[in-house]
Design an enzyme around this catalytic site. Structure first.
Site, PDB file in Angstrom:
ATOM      1  N   ALA A  70      -7.748  10.950  -5.969  1.00 29.00           N
ATOM      2  CA  ALA A  70      -7.109  10.727  -4.672  1.00 29.00           C
ATOM      3  C   ALA A  70      -5.876  11.596  -4.463  1.00 29.00           C
ATOM      4  O   ALA A  70      -5.573  11.975  -3.332  1.00 29.00           O
ATOM      5  CB  ALA A  70      -6.742   9.254  -4.513  1.00 29.00           C
ATOM      6  N   ASN A 149      -0.927  -0.006  -3.260  1.00 32.32           N
ATOM      7  CA  ASN A 149      -1.232  -0.061  -4.684  1.00 32.32           C
ATOM      8  C   ASN A 149      -0.283  -0.953  -5.474  1.00 32.32           C
ATOM      9  O   ASN A 149      -0.609  -1.368  -6.591  1.00 32.32           O
ATOM     10  CB  ASN A 149      -1.225   1.349  -5.281  1.00 32.32           C
ATOM     11  CG  ASN A 149       0.077   2.083  -5.036  1.00 32.32           C
ATOM     12  OD1 ASN A 149       0.537   2.181  -3.903  1.00 32.32           O
ATOM     13  ND2 ASN A 149       0.672   2.608  -6.082  1.00 32.32           N
ATOM     14  N   GLN A 178      -7.307   1.811  -3.154  1.00 31.76           N
ATOM     15  CA  GLN A 178      -7.246   0.436  -3.659  1.00 31.76           C
ATOM     16  C   GLN A 178      -8.171  -0.521  -2.913  1.00 31.76           C
ATOM     17  O   GLN A 178      -8.195  -1.720  -3.215  1.00 31.76           O
ATOM     18  CB  GLN A 178      -5.809  -0.082  -3.584  1.00 31.76           C
ATOM     19  CG  GLN A 178      -4.833   0.658  -4.475  1.00 31.76           C
ATOM     20  CD  GLN A 178      -5.089   0.456  -5.954  1.00 31.76           C
ATOM     21  OE1 GLN A 178      -5.750  -0.502  -6.356  1.00 31.76           O
ATOM     22  NE2 GLN A 178      -4.570   1.346  -6.784  1.00 31.76           N
ATOM     23  N   SER A 196     -10.172   7.563  -5.510  1.00 33.50           N
ATOM     24  CA  SER A 196     -10.366   8.037  -6.889  1.00 33.50           C
ATOM     25  C   SER A 196     -11.548   7.338  -7.534  1.00 33.50           C
ATOM     26  O   SER A 196     -11.852   6.181  -7.211  1.00 33.50           O
ATOM     27  CB  SER A 196      -9.110   7.765  -7.730  1.00 33.50           C
ATOM     28  OG  SER A 196      -8.062   8.623  -7.379  1.00 33.50           O
ATOM     29  N   CYS A 321       2.074   5.861 -11.343  1.00 36.53           N
ATOM     30  CA  CYS A 321       2.391   7.189 -10.834  1.00 36.53           C
ATOM     31  C   CYS A 321       3.889   7.432 -10.724  1.00 36.53           C
ATOM     32  O   CYS A 321       4.321   8.556 -10.534  1.00 36.53           O
ATOM     33  CB  CYS A 321       1.738   7.393  -9.467  1.00 36.53           C
ATOM     34  SG  CYS A 321      -0.064   7.371  -9.545  1.00 36.53           S
TER      35      CYS A 321
END
Length: 376
Positions: A70, A149, A178, A196, A321
């Site tokens: 993503a 997320n 998500q 993703s 992240c």
């Protein structure tokens, strides 16, 4: 070990692993090669594209570009469309709670003379009134995640659809990382949809960007003409096919998985209800049942997360992240939470294999730890 960090990543599913092995063994050719091995690999790749579009219900409206995940998909959509449509204007809109790949792509564009505008939040998602007040004829693109997320906050997609309809030249990117395969969504009105593979039981290093048919963007990876010239580089056919079957399997089981997640969330919230003087729930009402965020009122999240890990429970303190960059949550700050709440958040996220017993055990372990560990 009890794993409760599925918003960060999930283990590859058996169906994805089997497909990856099958394709790697039988169809290892380069799909760009002009011989039978290449043709066979190309057919497998084309089938993977069709499978993704079919299970998402977007075969008639979108095309599929496979990416590394993503983050690349978001960068491709934002930077690629900004470069292509600079003649339309220079404004890019995004929510204050967007993923780092969105925020950083927009900030990169600022160096090139574009005007990124960060939109405030309401109930953890983009404030639609603020969006309507910001979008104008100079706006090239709007980026909005469907489900956050960190908190699971959901974007008002119905309102977003209406705003999109009244501003047809403003392109729309929906980061569905998500929510894809987890929540019933109609994203046919979006120009770009990113996600993703590793969140849905496929492999790390795989992802998709679904692009509305007929829409052109500038590539951000230059080289060969693979994937209609949008992403140069030899295609990972096995990874793409594994992603497609994992996604298809999720869509087939979306309703029972959703019911299961709702039951798990209710179990967790029940456990947290006995700790009201020690924790504060951050996830808004109506948020995705797959993600629950809460903050510790009198303890350091990093200490408690480490203690939970030592006792066999894996949860996050902030998004994976950003955890190495900033110890506090910019998402919670954007929601109006104070620094202590933002710095001491814990995220619990569920998967298909999570059990009620695991969630009950986590809540009990958390309560015991909060009593044992010294307060700050």
């Amino acid at each position: 070990m009890v794993y409760l960090d599925f918003a960060a990543t999930a283990a590859p599913s058996s169906i994805a692993k089997e497909e990856y092995r099958r394709v790697s063994d039988l169809y290892f050719g380069n799909p760009s090669s002009l011989h039978e091995a290449g043709y066979q690999a190309k057919r497998i790749f084309d089938d993977a594209c069709k499978r993704v579009l079919s299970c998402t219900g977007l075969s008639a409206t979108h095309r599929c570009v496979f990416t590394s995940g993503a983050s690349e998909s978001n960068s491709m959509a934002i930077i690629g469309s900004a470069l292509r449509y600079r003649n339309r204007g220079n404004k890019i809109l995004y929510g204050a709670s967007e993923h780092a790949s969105v925020k950083e792509s927009c900030l990169y564009l600022a160096k090139l003379g574009y005007e990124p505008v960060e939109l405030p939040l309401r109930d953890g998602a983009i404030d639609m009134d603020a969006l309507e007040g910001s979008i104008d004829k100079q706006t090239i693109l709007l980026s909005a995640m469907s489900s956050n997320n960190e908190t699971g906050a959901l974007t008002d997609l119905s309102r977003l659809r209406e705003i999109r309809r009244t501003h047809p030249k403003c392109l729309l990117l929906v980061d569905a990382t998500q929510s894809i395969g987890k929540l019933p969504l109609d994203l046919s009105f979006a120009d770009f949809i990113s996600f993703s593979g590793h969140k849905i039981g496929a492999f790390k290093g795989s992802g998709c960007l679904l692009i509305r048919k007929g829409l052109l963007i500038d590539p951000i990876i230059h080289g060969g003409s693979q994937q209609d010239g949008l992403r140069a580089g030899t295609i990972d056919v096995a990874g793409a096919s594994a992603l497609s079957v994992a996604l298809e399997d999720d869509f087939k089981n979306i309703e029972p998985n959703l019911r299961h997640a709702k039951e798990l969330k209710a179990t967790l919230l029940q456990g947290l209800s006995g700790l009201t003087d020690l924790v504060e729930v951050n996830s808004p009402e109506g948020a995705s049942p797959y993600v629950v965020s809460f903050s510790l009122l009198h303890h350091r999240a990093s200490v408690i997360v480490e203690g939970l890990s030592e006792r066999g429970y894996c949860v996050s303190s902030v998004s994976a992240c950003s955890s190495k960059v900033d110890a506090s949550s910019y998402v919670l700050k954007a929601m109006g939470k104070d620094d202590r709440i933002a710095a001491n958040a814990i995220r619990v996220s569920f998967g298909k294999t999570t059990t009620a017993g695991e969630v009950e055990g986590f809540a009990a372990c958390l309560g015991k730890l909060l009593q044992e560990v010294k307060r700050i």
